[in-house]
Each structure stands twice: as C-alpha cells, then as structure tokens.
Design an enzyme around this catalytic site. Structure first.
Site, PDB file in Angstrom:
ATOM      1  N   LYS A  11      51.110  25.778  62.764  1.00 63.69           N
ATOM      2  CA  LYS A  11      50.642  25.641  64.143  1.00 63.69           C
ATOM      3  C   LYS A  11      51.416  24.536  64.893  1.00 63.69           C
ATOM      4  O   LYS A  11      52.085  23.701  64.273  1.00 63.69           O
ATOM      5  CB  LYS A  11      49.136  25.372  64.130  1.00 63.69           C
ATOM      6  CG  LYS A  11      48.321  26.530  63.521  1.00 63.69           C
ATOM      7  CD  LYS A  11      46.824  26.265  63.637  1.00 63.69           C
ATOM      8  CE  LYS A  11      46.017  27.418  63.061  1.00 63.69           C
ATOM      9  NZ  LYS A  11      44.556  27.215  63.258  1.00 63.69           N
ATOM     10  N   TYR A  51      43.242  35.544  68.778  1.00 66.45           N
ATOM     11  CA  TYR A  51      41.952  34.918  68.491  1.00 66.45           C
ATOM     12  C   TYR A  51      40.804  35.580  69.253  1.00 66.45           C
ATOM     13  O   TYR A  51      39.777  34.947  69.494  1.00 66.45           O
ATOM     14  CB  TYR A  51      42.030  33.418  68.805  1.00 66.45           C
ATOM     15  CG  TYR A  51      42.820  32.643  67.773  1.00 66.45           C
ATOM     16  CD1 TYR A  51      42.337  32.470  66.470  1.00 66.45           C
ATOM     17  CD2 TYR A  51      44.047  32.080  68.083  1.00 66.45           C
ATOM     18  CE1 TYR A  51      43.051  31.757  65.518  1.00 66.45           C
ATOM     19  CE2 TYR A  51      44.782  31.363  67.135  1.00 66.45           C
ATOM     20  CZ  TYR A  51      44.270  31.207  65.853  1.00 66.45           C
ATOM     21  OH  TYR A  51      44.971  30.501  64.900  1.00 66.45           O
ATOM     22  N   PHE A  59      34.997  26.738  72.134  1.00 63.46           N
ATOM     23  CA  PHE A  59      36.319  26.117  71.954  1.00 63.46           C
ATOM     24  C   PHE A  59      37.473  27.073  72.246  1.00 63.46           C
ATOM     25  O   PHE A  59      38.634  26.720  72.047  1.00 63.46           O
ATOM     26  CB  PHE A  59      36.460  25.540  70.536  1.00 63.46           C
ATOM     27  CG  PHE A  59      36.293  26.557  69.430  1.00 63.46           C
ATOM     28  CD1 PHE A  59      37.346  27.379  69.039  1.00 63.46           C
ATOM     29  CD2 PHE A  59      35.077  26.688  68.769  1.00 63.46           C
ATOM     30  CE1 PHE A  59      37.197  28.310  68.019  1.00 63.46           C
ATOM     31  CE2 PHE A  59      34.913  27.619  67.743  1.00 63.46           C
ATOM     32  CZ  PHE A  59      35.987  28.432  67.379  1.00 63.46           C
ATOM     33  N   ARG A  87      44.218  31.354  51.273  1.00 65.41           N
ATOM     34  CA  ARG A  87      43.078  30.634  51.870  1.00 65.41           C
ATOM     35  C   ARG A  87      42.710  29.423  51.002  1.00 65.41           C
ATOM     36  O   ARG A  87      42.340  28.381  51.526  1.00 65.41           O
ATOM     37  CB  ARG A  87      41.864  31.564  52.020  1.00 65.41           C
ATOM     38  CG  ARG A  87      42.071  32.744  52.956  1.00 65.41           C
ATOM     39  CD  ARG A  87      42.073  32.384  54.408  1.00 65.41           C
ATOM     40  NE  ARG A  87      40.841  31.778  54.848  1.00 65.41           N
ATOM     41  CZ  ARG A  87      40.536  31.544  56.135  1.00 65.41           C
ATOM     42  NH1 ARG A  87      41.415  31.872  57.084  1.00 65.41           N
ATOM     43  NH2 ARG A  87      39.413  30.974  56.472  1.00 65.41           N
ATOM     44  N   THR A  93      38.642  25.063  57.086  1.00 64.91           N
ATOM     45  CA  THR A  93      39.032  24.974  58.499  1.00 64.91           C
ATOM     46  C   THR A  93      39.019  23.519  58.972  1.00 64.91           C
ATOM     47  O   THR A  93      39.936  23.068  59.658  1.00 64.91           O
ATOM     48  CB  THR A  93      38.052  25.804  59.367  1.00 64.91           C
ATOM     49  OG1 THR A  93      37.967  27.119  58.816  1.00 64.91           O
ATOM     50  CG2 THR A  93      38.519  25.875  60.811  1.00 64.91           C
ATOM     51  N   ARG A 104      45.810  21.773  54.489  1.00 65.20           N
ATOM     52  CA  ARG A 104      45.055  21.136  55.581  1.00 65.20           C
ATOM     53  C   ARG A 104      44.624  19.717  55.214  1.00 65.20           C
ATOM     54  O   ARG A 104      44.573  18.846  56.077  1.00 65.20           O
ATOM     55  CB  ARG A 104      43.865  22.021  55.973  1.00 65.20           C
ATOM     56  CG  ARG A 104      44.311  23.225  56.830  1.00 65.20           C
ATOM     57  CD  ARG A 104      43.198  24.203  57.057  1.00 65.20           C
ATOM     58  NE  ARG A 104      43.514  25.190  58.091  1.00 65.20           N
ATOM     59  CZ  ARG A 104      42.828  26.306  58.280  1.00 65.20           C
ATOM     60  NH1 ARG A 104      41.794  26.602  57.480  1.00 65.20           N
ATOM     61  NH2 ARG A 104      43.160  27.145  59.235  1.00 65.20           N
ATOM     62  N   ASN A 114      44.584  22.100  62.987  1.00 64.79           N
ATOM     63  CA  ASN A 114      44.485  22.130  61.532  1.00 64.79           C
ATOM     64  C   ASN A 114      45.719  22.713  60.831  1.00 64.79           C
ATOM     65  O   ASN A 114      45.625  23.264  59.738  1.00 64.79           O
ATOM     66  CB  ASN A 114      43.191  22.810  61.086  1.00 64.79           C
ATOM     67  CG  ASN A 114      43.077  24.230  61.593  1.00 64.79           C
ATOM     68  OD1 ASN A 114      44.027  24.760  62.173  1.00 64.79           O
ATOM     69  ND2 ASN A 114      41.946  24.856  61.368  1.00 64.79           N
ATOM     70  N   HIS A 117      47.544  28.545  59.852  1.00 57.02           N
ATOM     71  CA  HIS A 117      46.680  29.722  59.888  1.00 57.02           C
ATOM     72  C   HIS A 117      46.896  30.510  58.608  1.00 57.02           C
ATOM     73  O   HIS A 117      48.019  30.568  58.101  1.00 57.02           O
ATOM     74  CB  HIS A 117      47.050  30.612  61.083  1.00 57.02           C
ATOM     75  CG  HIS A 117      46.452  31.990  61.008  1.00 57.02           C
ATOM     76  ND1 HIS A 117      45.139  32.240  61.346  1.00 57.02           N
ATOM     77  CD2 HIS A 117      46.976  33.177  60.587  1.00 57.02           C
ATOM     78  CE1 HIS A 117      44.889  33.531  61.154  1.00 57.02           C
ATOM     79  NE2 HIS A 117      45.980  34.126  60.697  1.00 57.02           N
ATOM     80  N   GLU A 128      48.468  41.186  61.770  1.00 60.94           N
ATOM     81  CA  GLU A 128      49.101  39.953  62.262  1.00 60.94           C
ATOM     82  C   GLU A 128      50.583  39.918  61.899  1.00 60.94           C
ATOM     83  O   GLU A 128      51.423  39.489  62.703  1.00 60.94           O
ATOM     84  CB  GLU A 128      48.365  38.742  61.668  1.00 60.94           C
ATOM     85  CG  GLU A 128      46.934  38.621  62.190  1.00 60.94           C
ATOM     86  CD  GLU A 128      46.072  37.630  61.417  1.00 60.94           C
ATOM     87  OE1 GLU A 128      46.583  36.971  60.482  1.00 60.94           O
ATOM     88  OE2 GLU A 128      44.879  37.517  61.763  1.00 60.94           O
TER      89      GLU A 128
HETATM   90  P1  GDP Z   1      40.253  29.612  59.965  1.00 60.63           P
HETATM   91  O1  GDP Z   1      40.160  31.054  59.523  1.00 60.63           O
HETATM   92  O2  GDP Z   1      40.030  28.632  58.843  1.00 60.63           O
HETATM   93  O3  GDP Z   1      41.516  29.308  60.736  1.00 60.63           O
HETATM   94  O4  GDP Z   1      39.029  29.337  60.953  1.00 60.63           O
HETATM   95  P2  GDP Z   1      38.323  30.218  62.087  1.00 60.63           P
HETATM   96  O5  GDP Z   1      38.768  31.652  62.038  1.00 60.63           O
HETATM   97  O6  GDP Z   1      36.865  29.913  62.012  1.00 60.63           O
HETATM   98  O7  GDP Z   1      38.863  29.560  63.451  1.00 60.63           O
HETATM   99  C1  GDP Z   1      40.146  29.870  63.930  1.00 60.63           C
HETATM  100  C2  GDP Z   1      40.764  28.610  64.480  1.00 60.63           C
HETATM  101  O8  GDP Z   1      40.036  28.168  65.620  1.00 60.63           O
HETATM  102  C3  GDP Z   1      40.741  27.417  63.516  1.00 60.63           C
HETATM  103  O9  GDP Z   1      41.769  27.447  62.560  1.00 60.63           O
HETATM  104  C4  GDP Z   1      40.894  26.253  64.493  1.00 60.63           C
HETATM  105  O10 GDP Z   1      42.258  26.067  64.904  1.00 60.63           O
HETATM  106  C5  GDP Z   1      40.083  26.744  65.696  1.00 60.63           C
HETATM  107  N1  GDP Z   1      38.712  26.217  65.640  1.00 60.63           N
HETATM  108  C6  GDP Z   1      37.709  26.594  64.801  1.00 60.63           C
HETATM  109  N2  GDP Z   1      36.597  25.877  65.047  1.00 60.63           N
HETATM  110  C7  GDP Z   1      36.908  25.038  66.074  1.00 60.63           C
HETATM  111  C8  GDP Z   1      36.177  24.033  66.804  1.00 60.63           C
HETATM  112  O11 GDP Z   1      34.997  23.775  66.556  1.00 60.63           O
HETATM  113  N3  GDP Z   1      36.852  23.365  67.795  1.00 60.63           N
HETATM  114  C9  GDP Z   1      38.149  23.652  68.111  1.00 60.63           C
HETATM  115  N4  GDP Z   1      38.747  22.949  69.097  1.00 60.63           N
HETATM  116  N5  GDP Z   1      38.879  24.577  67.447  1.00 60.63           N
HETATM  117  C10 GDP Z   1      38.262  25.264  66.441  1.00 60.63           C
END
Ligand code: GDP
Length: 139
Positions: A11, A51, A59, A87, A93, A104, A114, A117, A128
């Site tokens: 990222k 997304y 967010f 993963r 996350t 991470r 973070n 992805h 993707e």
């Molecule tokens: P991942 O599969 O571990 O990447 O997590 P998710 O699919 O739940 O979320 C996708 C992405 O959204 C995450 O990797 C973060 O970059 C972002 N994200 C998730 N939760 C939050 C949050 O609470 N705040 C913000 N600013 N970004 C978030």
C-alpha cells in the site's frame, strides 16, 4: 478446495517509506513465488470498486483517499494454500493485534495504514489479480 494463487498490494504508506524491498523479501522468504509484479497507482474509481464491500463503512472515504495518494505495488503470488497462508503472513488488519513475525507487525502503523493487502478468498484473488494483470503478464 484451496487454490494456489493470491493477490497482494504493497500500500502507499509502505511504498512511501521505502519498504517495497523489505516486504517482497518477507514474501519470498515466506515461500511465495512472485507470478506477476508492478508499480502502479489506483484511481479513485479503482479504489472505490476494489473496496466496494466497505462502501457503507464510516472509514470508506479515508480508505479511498489513502489508497490513491501514491503508487502501490500489485502482485500475484503462488504457493500451496496461498490465500490462507498469505493472510497468516500479513497478520491482523490492526497492527496492534498482528502477531510477531508478520508483515503488518513489522511495517504497518495503524488499522488504516497497514502496509499490505491480501485477498480474503480464492474467488477474490482471481478477480483482483485479473483487474491488474493480463494473462501475458502472469508467469
Ligand atoms: P483486511 O482484509 O485485513 O485488509 O481488512 P478489511 O477487509 O476489514 O479492511 C480493508 C482495509 O480497510 C484495511 O486493510 C484497512 O486499510 C482499511 N480499514 C479497515 N478498518 C479500518 C478503520 O477502522 N479505519 C480506517 N481508516 N481504515 C480501515
């Protein structure tokens, strides 16, 4: 049935800080073969589509702004049980909850920024990967 490919992005936060090499090293040391690789930048439309599942979340705007603010590295990775194993390698996350030894834990600074992805299913890995790479760029 577990398939053997997943999709990742390094990222904008990690690219800005010069962590491309360190992260690719953890990926290859983790047993993943790089099948496709490029430096590119998401448009706002790309990030909104990528997304879309989070579009109702508070967010979402911040996430789209973050993911489009600079270049990313897109890659397709190959390994047995790739989606699940990757993963595990990237960690939770929220980096505060990420296990020692994960990407991470080492490179992420917040739940939003973070560092990496990793696809969450075989189906999404294929979608993707195909979004970024044509067949001739998969090796
Ligand atoms: P991942 O599969 O571990 O990447 O997590 P998710 O699919 O739940 O979320 C996708 C992405 O959204 C995450 O990797 C973060 O970059 C972002 N994200 C998730 N939760 C939050 C949050 O609470 N705040 C913000 N600013 N970004 C978030």
């Amino acid at each position: 049935m577990a398939t053997n490919r997943t999709f990742t992005m390094i990222k904008p936060d990690a690219v800005e800080k010069g962590h491309i090499g360190g992260i690719l090293n953890m990926i290859t040391e983790g047993g993943f073969k790089i099948v496709s690789l490029k430096l590119t930048q998401l448009t706002v439309a790309d990030a909104q589509k990528f997304y879309a599942v989070h579009s109702a979340r508070p967010f979402f705007g911040e996430l789209v702004e973050f993911m489009t603010r600079g270049p990313i590295v897109a890659a397709i990775l190959e390994k047995d049980n790739a989606v699940e194993d990757f993963r595990k390698l990237i960690g939770a996350t929220n980096p505060a909850e990420a296990a020692e030894g994960t990407i991470r834990k080492k490179y992420a600074t917040s739940i939003g920024e973070n560092a990496v992805h990793g696809s969450d299913s075989d189906e999404n890995a294929a979608i993707e990967g195909a979004f970024h790479f044509a067949g001739r760029d998969m090796f």
